[in-house]
Write a protein that holds these residues in place. Structure first.
Motif, PDB file in Angstrom:
ATOM      1  N   GLN A 198       0.852  -1.191   0.000  1.00 46.65           N
ATOM      2  CA  GLN A 198       0.000   0.000   0.000  1.00 46.65           C
ATOM      3  C   GLN A 198       0.881   1.232   0.000  1.00 46.65           C
ATOM      4  OE1 GLN A 198      -3.319  -0.017   2.759  1.00 46.65           O
ATOM      5  NE2 GLN A 198      -2.835   2.088   3.351  1.00 46.65           N
ATOM      6  N   VAL A 199       0.545   2.225  -0.820  1.00 47.24           N
ATOM      7  CA  VAL A 199       1.270   3.497  -0.816  1.00 47.24           C
ATOM      8  C   VAL A 199       0.735   4.312   0.359  1.00 47.24           C
ATOM      9  CG1 VAL A 199       1.882   5.572  -2.102  1.00 47.24           C
ATOM     10  CG2 VAL A 199       1.514   3.413  -3.338  1.00 47.24           C
ATOM     11  N   GLU A 200       1.607   4.614   1.310  1.00 44.86           N
ATOM     12  CA  GLU A 200       1.220   5.349   2.516  1.00 44.86           C
ATOM     13  C   GLU A 200       1.258   6.859   2.318  1.00 44.86           C
ATOM     14  OE1 GLU A 200       0.584   3.983   6.049  1.00 44.86           O
ATOM     15  OE2 GLU A 200      -0.174   2.704   4.448  1.00 44.86           O
ATOM     16  N   ALA A 201       2.302   7.363   1.675  1.00 42.56           N
ATOM     17  CA  ALA A 201       2.475   8.806   1.500  1.00 42.56           C
ATOM     18  C   ALA A 201       3.365   9.051   0.290  1.00 42.56           C
ATOM     19  CB  ALA A 201       3.108   9.421   2.748  1.00 42.56           C
ATOM     20  N   MET A 202       3.167  10.231  -0.318  1.00 41.00           N
ATOM     21  CA  MET A 202       3.988  10.573  -1.481  1.00 41.00           C
ATOM     22  C   MET A 202       4.159  12.082  -1.525  1.00 41.00           C
ATOM     23  SD  MET A 202       3.356   9.572  -5.478  1.00 41.00           S
ATOM     24  CE  MET A 202       3.586   7.817  -5.246  1.00 41.00           C
ATOM     25  N   ARG A 245      10.362  13.747  -4.024  1.00 42.20           N
ATOM     26  CA  ARG A 245      11.285  13.652  -2.889  1.00 42.20           C
ATOM     27  C   ARG A 245      11.106  12.433  -2.006  1.00 42.20           C
ATOM     28  NH1 ARG A 245      10.331  18.845  -3.820  1.00 42.20           N
ATOM     29  NH2 ARG A 245       8.597  19.410  -2.508  1.00 42.20           N
ATOM     30  N   MET A 246       9.843  11.970  -1.814  1.00 42.97           N
ATOM     31  CA  MET A 246       9.613  10.914  -0.834  1.00 42.97           C
ATOM     32  C   MET A 246       8.395  10.092  -1.207  1.00 42.97           C
ATOM     33  SD  MET A 246       7.493   9.968   1.893  1.00 42.97           S
ATOM     34  CE  MET A 246       6.532  11.440   2.125  1.00 42.97           C
ATOM     35  N   VAL A 247       8.537   8.772  -1.019  1.00 41.57           N
ATOM     36  CA  VAL A 247       7.401   7.868  -1.141  1.00 41.57           C
ATOM     37  C   VAL A 247       7.533   6.807  -0.057  1.00 41.57           C
ATOM     38  CG1 VAL A 247       8.520   6.401  -2.894  1.00 41.57           C
ATOM     39  CG2 VAL A 247       6.017   6.407  -2.689  1.00 41.57           C
ATOM     40  N   SER A 248       6.407   6.502   0.608  1.00 45.40           N
ATOM     41  CA  SER A 248       6.378   5.473   1.651  1.00 45.40           C
ATOM     42  C   SER A 248       5.404   4.375   1.245  1.00 45.40           C
ATOM     43  CB  SER A 248       5.891   6.042   2.983  1.00 45.40           C
ATOM     44  OG  SER A 248       6.845   6.875   3.560  1.00 45.40           O
ATOM     45  N   TYR A 249       5.840   3.150   1.482  1.00 46.58           N
ATOM     46  CA  TYR A 249       5.017   1.976   1.213  1.00 46.58           C
ATOM     47  C   TYR A 249       4.879   1.160   2.503  1.00 46.58           C
ATOM     48  CZ  TYR A 249       6.165   2.715  -3.753  1.00 46.58           C
ATOM     49  OH  TYR A 249       6.313   3.226  -5.017  1.00 46.58           O
ATOM     50  N   ARG A 250       3.711   0.571   2.698  1.00 49.37           N
ATOM     51  CA  ARG A 250       3.502  -0.388   3.781  1.00 49.37           C
ATOM     52  C   ARG A 250       3.341  -1.744   3.112  1.00 49.37           C
ATOM     53  NH1 ARG A 250       2.078  -0.334   8.984  1.00 49.37           N
ATOM     54  NH2 ARG A 250       1.768   1.917   8.953  1.00 49.37           N
ATOM     55  N   TRP A 251       4.056  -2.738   3.679  1.00 46.18           N
ATOM     56  CA  TRP A 251       3.916  -4.078   3.120  1.00 46.18           C
ATOM     57  C   TRP A 251       3.817  -5.108   4.222  1.00 46.18           C
ATOM     58  CZ3 TRP A 251       9.008  -5.665   0.183  1.00 46.18           C
ATOM     59  CH2 TRP A 251      10.120  -5.400   0.963  1.00 46.18           C
ATOM     60  N   VAL A 255       6.838  -0.405   7.256  1.00 47.27           N
ATOM     61  CA  VAL A 255       6.767   0.707   6.308  1.00 47.27           C
ATOM     62  C   VAL A 255       8.182   1.002   5.837  1.00 47.27           C
ATOM     63  CG1 VAL A 255       6.233   3.161   6.029  1.00 47.27           C
ATOM     64  CG2 VAL A 255       4.724   1.694   7.398  1.00 47.27           C
ATOM     65  N   PHE A 256       8.347   1.103   4.506  1.00 46.57           N
ATOM     66  CA  PHE A 256       9.637   1.544   3.990  1.00 46.57           C
ATOM     67  C   PHE A 256       9.436   2.832   3.211  1.00 46.57           C
ATOM     68  CE2 PHE A 256       8.151  -1.512   0.817  1.00 46.57           C
ATOM     69  CZ  PHE A 256       8.454  -0.932  -0.411  1.00 46.57           C
ATOM     70  N   THR A 257      10.363   3.772   3.433  1.00 49.24           N
ATOM     71  CA  THR A 257      10.293   5.098   2.840  1.00 49.24           C
ATOM     72  C   THR A 257      11.550   5.355   2.031  1.00 49.24           C
ATOM     73  OG1 THR A 257       8.960   5.890   4.684  1.00 49.24           O
ATOM     74  CG2 THR A 257      10.084   7.570   3.354  1.00 49.24           C
TER      75      THR A 257
END
Length: 156
Positions: A70-74, A78-84, A103-105
Motif C-alpha cells: 500500500q502506498v502510505e504517502a507521497m 522527494r519521498m514515497v512510503s510503502y507499507r507491506w 513501512v519503507f520510505t
C-alpha cells in the motif's frame, strides 16, 4: 557501478536504513521507485490499483509469492512510503497489510553526480521476530538496491 555501503540495522529503533548514490537524475530514480512497471524491473512485480497515497496492490517475489502493498504517502519527487505485509519470520504472508506490516520510505536528494537515495524501513517491533526480520531485510535492501543502481546506471 557506484560502490555503496551496506544497510544499517538500528536495534533500538527497530529499523533498517540504507543510503546509496545513483549516477542518474532524480526524475529517473523517482520513476524507478514509484511506477509499477519500473519497480518490477529491479524489485518485485508490482501491481497497484491506482497512483499516489492510498493505492493498494501487491509486490510479487518468486520465492515468496504476492505480498500486500500500500502506498502510505507521497511527496513527488522527494519521498514515497510503502507499507507491506511481509513478516518473513512468521512463515506466511498475510492477504492484506496488517498490524505486523512494516513501512519503507524512499527519500531522494539531488547530488552533483546524480541522486542520493535513502530507504528506511520501520515497524519491525510489531513483527513476529524483530531481530530475524531486520537482519533479513538489511540483506534484502543491499541486494535489491544494488539491482536498482545497476539498472539505472546501465541505462544512463
Amino acid at each position: 557501478m557506484t560502490d555503496n555501503q551496506p544497510s544499517i540495522v538500528d536495534e533500538a529503533a527497530f529499523s533498517v536504513r540504507r543510503t546509496i548514490r545513483i549516477a542518474a537524475p532524480v526524475a529517473k530514480v523517482w520513476s524507478a521507485v514509484t511506477e509499477p512497471e519500473h519497480i518490477s524491473r529491479w524489485f518485485g512485480r508490482v501491481v497497484l490499483d491506482g497512483a499516489g497515497a492510498g493505492a493498494k496492490g501487491t509486490i510479487t517475489f518468486p520465492q515468496v509469492g504476492a505480498v500486500p502493498l500500500q502506498v502510505e504517502a507521497m511527496d513527488a519527487p522527494r519521498m514515497v512510503s510503502y507499507r507491506w505485509g511481509n513478516d518473513d519470520a512468521a512463515g506466511q504472508v498475510p492477504d492484506t497489510v496488517d498490524d505486523r506490516s512494516t513501512v519503507f520510505t524512499f527519500t531522494l536528494v539531488p547530488v552533483s553526480d546524480g541522486t542520493q537515495l535513502t530507504v528506511v524501513e520501520t515497524g519491525f517491533d510489531r513483527t513476529s521476530d524483530p531481530a530475524a526480520n531486520m537482519a533479513d531485510h538489511a540483506e534484502g535492501w543491499v541486494s535489491e538496491l544494488d539491482k536498482l543502481v545497476a539498472l539505472l546506471e546501465g541505462d544512463a
